[in-house]
Design a protein around this motif. Structure first.
Motif, PDB file in Angstrom:
ATOM      1  N   GLY A 238       0.923  -1.081   0.057  1.00 56.55           N
ATOM      2  CA  GLY A 238       0.023   0.004  -0.050  1.00 56.55           C
ATOM      3  C   GLY A 238       0.925   1.217   0.211  1.00 56.55           C
ATOM      4  O   GLY A 238       0.640   2.223  -0.712  1.00 56.55           O
ATOM      5  N   LEU A 239       1.806   1.270   0.994  1.00 59.47           N
ATOM      6  CA  LEU A 239       2.697   2.433   0.938  1.00 59.47           C
ATOM      7  C   LEU A 239       3.546   2.617  -0.443  1.00 59.47           C
ATOM      8  O   LEU A 239       3.615   3.716  -0.775  1.00 59.47           O
ATOM      9  CB  LEU A 239       3.772   2.246   2.118  1.00 59.47           C
ATOM     10  N   MET A 240       4.084   1.436  -1.145  1.00 55.96           N
ATOM     11  CA  MET A 240       4.863   1.459  -2.427  1.00 55.96           C
ATOM     12  C   MET A 240       3.686   2.235  -3.430  1.00 55.96           C
ATOM     13  O   MET A 240       3.969   2.749  -4.159  1.00 55.96           O
ATOM     14  CB  MET A 240       5.227   0.274  -2.556  1.00 55.96           C
ATOM     15  N   LEU A 241       2.356   1.649  -3.377  1.00 54.25           N
ATOM     16  CA  LEU A 241       1.539   2.132  -4.257  1.00 54.25           C
ATOM     17  C   LEU A 241       1.165   3.734  -3.955  1.00 54.25           C
ATOM     18  O   LEU A 241       1.321   4.485  -5.015  1.00 54.25           O
ATOM     19  CB  LEU A 241       0.146   1.343  -4.225  1.00 54.25           C
TER      20      LEU A 241
ATOM     21  N   VAL B  81       1.402   8.454  -6.174  1.00 54.18           N
ATOM     22  CA  VAL B  81       1.076   9.937  -5.836  1.00 54.18           C
ATOM     23  C   VAL B  81       2.235  10.743  -5.510  1.00 54.18           C
ATOM     24  O   VAL B  81       2.579  11.672  -5.904  1.00 54.18           O
ATOM     25  CB  VAL B  81       0.045   9.734  -4.386  1.00 54.18           C
ATOM     26  N   TRP B  82       3.139  10.373  -4.619  1.00 48.96           N
ATOM     27  CA  TRP B  82       4.336  11.081  -4.047  1.00 48.96           C
ATOM     28  C   TRP B  82       5.283  11.458  -5.127  1.00 48.96           C
ATOM     29  O   TRP B  82       5.767  12.496  -5.361  1.00 48.96           O
ATOM     30  CB  TRP B  82       4.923  10.455  -2.885  1.00 48.96           C
ATOM     31  N   SER B  83       5.823  10.230  -5.797  1.00 48.02           N
ATOM     32  CA  SER B  83       6.770  10.644  -6.754  1.00 48.02           C
ATOM     33  C   SER B  83       6.351  11.207  -7.922  1.00 48.02           C
ATOM     34  O   SER B  83       7.138  12.359  -8.375  1.00 48.02           O
ATOM     35  CB  SER B  83       7.108   9.091  -7.271  1.00 48.02           C
ATOM     36  N   PRO B  84       5.055  11.135  -8.747  1.00 47.02           N
ATOM     37  CA  PRO B  84       4.818  12.021  -9.576  1.00 47.02           C
ATOM     38  C   PRO B  84       4.583  13.501  -9.052  1.00 47.02           C
ATOM     39  O   PRO B  84       4.980  14.578  -9.963  1.00 47.02           O
ATOM     40  CB  PRO B  84       3.309  11.684 -10.086  1.00 47.02           C
ATOM     41  N   ALA B  85       4.000  13.898  -7.864  1.00 47.43           N
ATOM     42  CA  ALA B  85       3.887  15.064  -7.230  1.00 47.43           C
ATOM     43  C   ALA B  85       5.392  15.762  -7.345  1.00 47.43           C
ATOM     44  O   ALA B  85       5.562  16.859  -7.310  1.00 47.43           O
ATOM     45  CB  ALA B  85       2.958  15.087  -6.260  1.00 47.43           C
ATOM     46  N   ASN B  86       6.181  15.047  -6.530  1.00 43.54           N
ATOM     47  CA  ASN B  86       7.506  15.346  -6.267  1.00 43.54           C
ATOM     48  C   ASN B  86       8.248  15.696  -7.521  1.00 43.54           C
ATOM     49  O   ASN B  86       8.830  16.852  -7.678  1.00 43.54           O
ATOM     50  CB  ASN B  86       8.259  14.372  -5.596  1.00 43.54           C
ATOM     51  N   SER B  87       8.083  15.044  -8.641  1.00 46.14           N
ATOM     52  CA  SER B  87       8.712  15.300  -9.902  1.00 46.14           C
ATOM     53  C   SER B  87       8.279  16.306 -10.541  1.00 46.14           C
ATOM     54  O   SER B  87       8.777  17.390 -11.233  1.00 46.14           O
ATOM     55  CB  SER B  87       8.344  13.990 -10.984  1.00 46.14           C
ATOM     56  N   TYR B  88       6.849  16.813 -10.335  1.00 44.24           N
ATOM     57  CA  TYR B  88       6.108  18.040 -10.931  1.00 44.24           C
ATOM     58  C   TYR B  88       6.742  19.109 -10.173  1.00 44.24           C
ATOM     59  O   TYR B  88       7.049  20.208 -10.758  1.00 44.24           O
ATOM     60  CB  TYR B  88       4.721  17.904 -10.961  1.00 44.24           C
TER      61      TYR B  88
END
Length: 165
Positions: free
Chosen positions: A35-38, A43-50
């Motif tokens: 769940g955390l990996m998902l 969520v987190w990785s795309p937002a951080n990348s943006y």
């Protein structure tokens, strides 16, 4: 139909209840980890990348803005020079139309700097040329240099004149 009451879900619940306590703990831990990996990858990785891309874009735009502000004076100076060229063109057309009013036709007109023009005539009437020059004096032109050569035909001359406005 409620999804939690679905027969396959009920079957999974029963299998989970039949597991030993240690196996249920391992399954819960694995589920939490997945769940955390998902959440991280969706969520987190795309937002951080943006956010990072936005920060880099902001820095590029800020650098461009500072470059444009630094080169603004040079651009304004260049714009000022182009307006001088435009006024030089209007100077040529003013001289050409003025000569036409006195029935003399220049062979060649050439800009001299930002406020001057060289004018060449061949075989024009001397009197018409002098009247034209007198009129130009009234319009604010000054003769910087003049060269007049007499022709064999009576009253005709060749002339080269440098005028300043």
């Amino acid at each position: 139909m409620n999804i939690l009451n679905h027969p396959q879900i009920e079957q999974l619940k029963q299998r989970y209840q039949q597991l030993e306590k240690r196996d249920r703990l391992a399954l819960n831990s694995l589920s939490a980890f997945l769940g955390l990996m998902l959440v991280y990858f969706m969520v987190w990785s795309p937002a951080n990348s943006y956010v990072e891309q936005s920060r880099q874009n902001y820095q590029r735009q800020a650098a461009l803005l500072s470059y444009l502000r630094a080169s603004e004076a040079k651009a304004r100076q260049t714009t000022g020079n182009s307006s001088a060229a435009v006024s030089g063109q209007s100077l040529l057309s003013r001289l050409s139309s003025s000569a036409g009013r006195f029935n003399i036709k220049p062979n060649r007109l050439q800009p001299e700097g930002t406020d001057g023009v060289s004018v060449w005539f061949s075989e024009v009437g001397f009197n018409e040329l002098i009247r034209w020059l007198e009129n130009l004096g009234n319009e604010g032109f000054t003769v910087k240099q003049i060269s007049i050569d007499r022709q064999e035909a009576s009253g005709l001359v060749n002339a080269r004149i440098i005028l300043r406005s």
